[in-house]
Design a protein around this motif. Structure first.
Motif, PDB file in Angstrom:
ATOM      1  N   LEU A 198      -6.245  -7.597   3.669  1.00 29.62           N
ATOM      2  CA  LEU A 198      -6.416  -6.155   3.441  1.00 29.62           C
ATOM      3  C   LEU A 198      -7.370  -5.557   4.473  1.00 29.62           C
ATOM      4  CD1 LEU A 198      -6.747  -6.208  -0.462  1.00 29.62           C
ATOM      5  CD2 LEU A 198      -4.697  -5.670   0.881  1.00 29.62           C
ATOM      6  N   LEU A 211      -6.963   0.814  -4.776  1.00 25.71           N
ATOM      7  CA  LEU A 211      -6.005   0.001  -4.012  1.00 25.71           C
ATOM      8  C   LEU A 211      -6.481  -1.447  -3.932  1.00 25.71           C
ATOM      9  CD1 LEU A 211      -3.538  -0.413  -2.190  1.00 25.71           C
ATOM     10  CD2 LEU A 211      -4.932   0.332  -0.253  1.00 25.71           C
ATOM     11  N   SER A 232      -5.345   4.893  10.056  1.00 25.51           N
ATOM     12  CA  SER A 232      -5.495   3.438  10.125  1.00 25.51           C
ATOM     13  C   SER A 232      -6.064   3.042  11.480  1.00 25.51           C
ATOM     14  CB  SER A 232      -4.137   2.754   9.933  1.00 25.51           C
ATOM     15  OG  SER A 232      -3.691   2.881   8.609  1.00 25.51           O
ATOM     16  N   ASP A 260     -11.970   0.893  -0.703  1.00 21.35           N
ATOM     17  CA  ASP A 260     -10.759   1.479  -0.109  1.00 21.35           C
ATOM     18  C   ASP A 260     -11.107   2.371   1.086  1.00 21.35           C
ATOM     19  OD1 ASP A 260      -9.425   0.258  -2.147  1.00 21.35           O
ATOM     20  OD2 ASP A 260      -8.982   2.100  -3.267  1.00 21.35           O
ATOM     21  N   THR A 298       2.749   7.981   5.612  1.00 17.89           N
ATOM     22  CA  THR A 298       3.041   6.614   6.067  1.00 17.89           C
ATOM     23  C   THR A 298       3.533   6.632   7.508  1.00 17.89           C
ATOM     24  OG1 THR A 298       3.664   5.988   3.822  1.00 17.89           O
ATOM     25  CG2 THR A 298       4.372   4.525   5.591  1.00 17.89           C
ATOM     26  N   ALA A 301      -3.789   8.884  -2.293  1.00 20.56           N
ATOM     27  CA  ALA A 301      -4.824   7.872  -2.531  1.00 20.56           C
ATOM     28  C   ALA A 301      -5.773   8.415  -3.595  1.00 20.56           C
ATOM     29  CB  ALA A 301      -5.579   7.575  -1.235  1.00 20.56           C
ATOM     30  N   LEU A 356      -6.763  -1.478   5.395  1.00 17.18           N
ATOM     31  CA  LEU A 356      -6.619  -0.790   4.107  1.00 17.18           C
ATOM     32  C   LEU A 356      -7.943  -0.687   3.352  1.00 17.18           C
ATOM     33  CD1 LEU A 356      -3.272  -2.452   2.997  1.00 17.18           C
ATOM     34  CD2 LEU A 356      -3.587  -0.081   3.746  1.00 17.18           C
ATOM     35  N   ALA A 368       0.831  -1.209   0.000  1.00 19.25           N
ATOM     36  CA  ALA A 368       0.000   0.000   0.000  1.00 19.25           C
ATOM     37  C   ALA A 368       0.864   1.256   0.000  1.00 19.25           C
ATOM     38  CB  ALA A 368      -0.925  -0.011   1.211  1.00 19.25           C
ATOM     39  N   ARG A 369       1.938   1.234   0.783  1.00 18.83           N
ATOM     40  CA  ARG A 369       2.868   2.379   0.804  1.00 18.83           C
ATOM     41  C   ARG A 369       3.401   2.656  -0.593  1.00 18.83           C
ATOM     42  NH1 ARG A 369       8.176   1.729   2.738  1.00 18.83           N
ATOM     43  NH2 ARG A 369       8.055  -0.198   1.491  1.00 18.83           N
ATOM     44  N   ALA A 415      -4.246  -4.506  -5.255  1.00 22.96           N
ATOM     45  CA  ALA A 415      -3.751  -5.478  -4.274  1.00 22.96           C
ATOM     46  C   ALA A 415      -4.206  -6.890  -4.625  1.00 22.96           C
ATOM     47  CB  ALA A 415      -4.225  -5.093  -2.869  1.00 22.96           C
TER      48      ALA A 415
END
Length: 645
Positions: A182, A168, A237, A200, A209, A161, A187, A122-123, A172
């Motif tokens: 996920l 994402l 998060s 997402d 991050t 994003a 995420l 994701a980063r 992914a």
């Protein structure tokens, strides 16, 4: 897929415990070992010992112990394989994967490692989005407006994003990630009432991050760029298996080296404050990310420094509301200073407004210790309201009382008396009253805990048995300590090794403590093969319980200072000066404990004779056993020089 033995061996050959641990805590040499405050539990006096010669660490406070690999496993909360990968990265060792894989090993990826891999993906995804047309026009434009350079953007893994429901998620899934991982990584989200609809979490926002202490992505903060009042400015998060907000400070990975070098940590509130200070050349800065300061975050700072400077926005009401954080920092054993920016400014806005040099100068000139800072906040109220002054005095005294160091408490008491224009004795009296109350509360709590323990012991009726078993355990421990420390050494004037002597004299004894019985069994097995195991044999073994215990046994709590022998010509006798005598006495003490145990068992059987309806001959036999054992004990006591009453 596992790491090959070749890679593991290379890491073990290259790693150095001092280098590994000093990445996390500052070490100070005392005697042969290095010491620090333990990174695993809060303490004021260092009890965490590192022995470079043995390549082990041991905390005499909480009991944590191990080698460099175990330290990384403990501090990062990761498995053996991940710890090897971490150390391989530190030392520039290429990781080779073990080709021989079983189906079970294919599925053995731990959830934690899977989450870290997903978060790393994701980063990278968010960072690469800055190269898209949308990312350039929205995300990159925002960063440039704030003066964030490409180097800073890369340093902090800043990203974007995309505006959409599942950019994402689709990327992914295409890369092979399962929706379950996920979701657990925070995420993506699952629509309420419709488990099949997933989307997402982060959309149309710039991303910050959040890294753990070793630099792995563990979460994200995301800022909205539109003025939608129905959306929060920041979303973060959620708590996951790898992201515990109360133990994380934003920017600590980028700041830890500078914090240790400068011996000071600047504490700010938000992500952009941290990034802006780095632009101004100030790297020893972290953020609580808008949450109330926690004990875990304070311990994290204390790993690297005892000095913290809190940077406050120029908002008096907001400052007063957040003063609780200063008391927590003081209670955590940190020395606290504070800086307040002009009204309407925060670290981010002010650093951009005045430039790097002027900003650094402002911090140096306006840094005040917590007493001057706290009293200064209320100076207008104090001047016009005597009752408010009395309240402020009590608040200041409460803060001083949080300081563990009595000398520092005295210094700040004197300063507070001068600033508040009040007799020092009055503050001392109020402080003593506060400290006495705290001691009384602690004492009462301790007594209550002791009372509860006594009740439990009374209920199970095991107090005497437990204490006797504990004595036997300690003597078994002493025997094993001699084995692992000196077992390989020869007795003076003989070809016999201490381990051979000890084991031959105790061949008929079976240890009751499982871990000591296990070590004794290993020793007996090795001696039967004409091998004498040294400490390295146990430290490189795979049995974690044995390894931890051996580290405990070879880590002395105190060292005798060499200046007593050198400067004062005083000879200090050491236990290995005469191993024959040391071993002989240890065997006698151990046998004495076993004899005492058998005597207690015989005595108990005699007491219970009537209840068990034993015959006279059986009771007489038990009495004979008891008195025979008593004679053996008396002989042992004479040898040990124990006075018999």
């Amino acid at each position: 897929m596992g790491i090959s033995k070749i890679t593991s061996d290379q890491v073990k050959e290259r790693m150095d415990i001092e280098e590994v641990i000093s990445d996390y805590v500052p070490l100070k040499r005392k005697g042969q070992n290095l010491w620090a405050c333990c990174p695993f539990h809060g303490e004021k006096t260092p009890s965490f010992s590192v022995a470079p010669a043995k390549q082990i660490y041991k905390c005499f406070g909480c009991g944590k112990a191990g080698d460099p690999i175990q330290f990384i496993m403990d501090i990062e909360g990761i498995g053996f394989q991940e710890a090897i990968r971490h150390l391989a990265g530190k030392y520039g060792i290429e990781v080779e994967e073990d080709e021989a894989r079983t189906p079970e090993q294919e599925q053995a990826q731990s959830e934690r490692e899977s989450l870290l891999i997903a978060l790393g993906f994701a980063r990278d995804f968010f960072v690469k989005n800055l190269e898209t047309e949308e990312g350039k026009s929205i995300g990159l434009s925002y960063f440039k407006e704030r003066g964030f350079s490409p180097t800073i953007i890369q340093k902090f893994d800043l990203g974007y994003a995309l505006d959409g429901w599942d950019h994402l998620l689709n990327a992914a899934k295409k890369a092979g990630f399962q929706e379950e991982i996920l979701l657990k990584a925070g995420l993506i989200l699952q629509k309420e009432g419709d488990p099949n609809r997933k989307y997402d979490r982060f959309r149309n926002r710039v991303t910050f991050t959040i890294h753990n202490i070793s630099g792995k992505p563990i979460g994200f903060g995301a800022r909205i760029l539109t003025k939608d009042k129905n959306q929060p400015k920041y979303i973060n998060s959620p708590e996951t298996a790898v992201y515990h907000k109360s133990d994380v400070l934003y920017g600590m990975y980028q700041a830890k080296k500078a914090i240790r070098e400068k011996d000071n940590c600047y504490l700010v509130e938000g992500y952009t404050d941290v990034v802006s200070l780095h632009l101004s050349g100030i790297e020893n800065v972290v953020a609580s990310s808008g949450t109330s300061l926690t004990d875990g975050q304070i311990k994290l700072i204390k790993r690297f420094t005892d000095q913290v400077t809190v940077l406050y926005d120029g908002d008096a009401a907001g400052i007063k509301a957040s003063l609780r954080g200063i008391d927590l920092l003081l209670e955590g054993g940190l020395n606290v200073k504070a800086v307040v920016f002009p009204e309407g400014e925060d670290p981010d806005s002010y650093s951009r407004k005045v430039g790097s040099d002027a900003f650094q100068s402002y911090l140096e000139k306006n840094s005040r210790d917590f007493i001057g800072f706290k009293i200064g906040l209320y100076k207008d109220e104090i001047a016009r309201d005597p009752i408010r002054k009395a309240e402020v005095i009590r608040e200041v005294v409460q803060s001083i009382g949080k300081i563990p160091d009595p000398i520092l408490r005295s210094v700040f008491t004197k300063e507070a008396a001068g600033l508040l224009d009040i007799e020092e004795e009055i503050i001392h009296a109020e402080l003593n009253k506060s400290l006495l109350k705290h001691q009384k509360d602690s004492f009462e709590k301790q007594k209550e805990e002791e009372f509860q323990e006594a009740q439990i012991e009374e209920l199970i009726g095991a107090k005497e048995e437990t204490s006797f078993s504990e004595i036997l355990r300690l003597q078994e421990k002493e025997m094993i300590r001699l084995l692992v420390n000196y077992g390989i050494e020869k007795l003076e004037g003989q070809e016999l090794h201490l381990s051979q002597y000890l084991l031959s004299e105790t061949a008929d004894l079976e240890f009751e403590t499982p871990v000591y019985a296990k070590i004794l069994g290993i020793y007996r097995q090795q001696l039967s093969q004409n091998q004498i195991p040294g400490t390295d044999f146990f430290l490189t073994g795979t049995d974690a319980e044995v390894k931890k215990e051996v580290i405990d046994l070879i880590s002395p709590r105190h060292e005798v200072s060499t200046h007593w022998e050198g400067r004062h010509e005083i000879i200090i006798n050491k236990e290995n000066d005469d191993l024959t005598l040391t071993g002989y006495k240890s065997i006698l003490r151990l046998k004495r404990k076993f004899v005492r145990k058998m005597m207690e068992e015989a005595k108990q059987k005699i007491k219970n004779a009537e209840a068990q309806a034993l015959e006279f001959e059986e009771v007489a036999e038990l009495q004979e056993i008891y008195f025979t054992l008593k004679k053996v004990q008396i002989e042992i006591d004479k040898e040990l020089g124990i006075v018999i009453g």
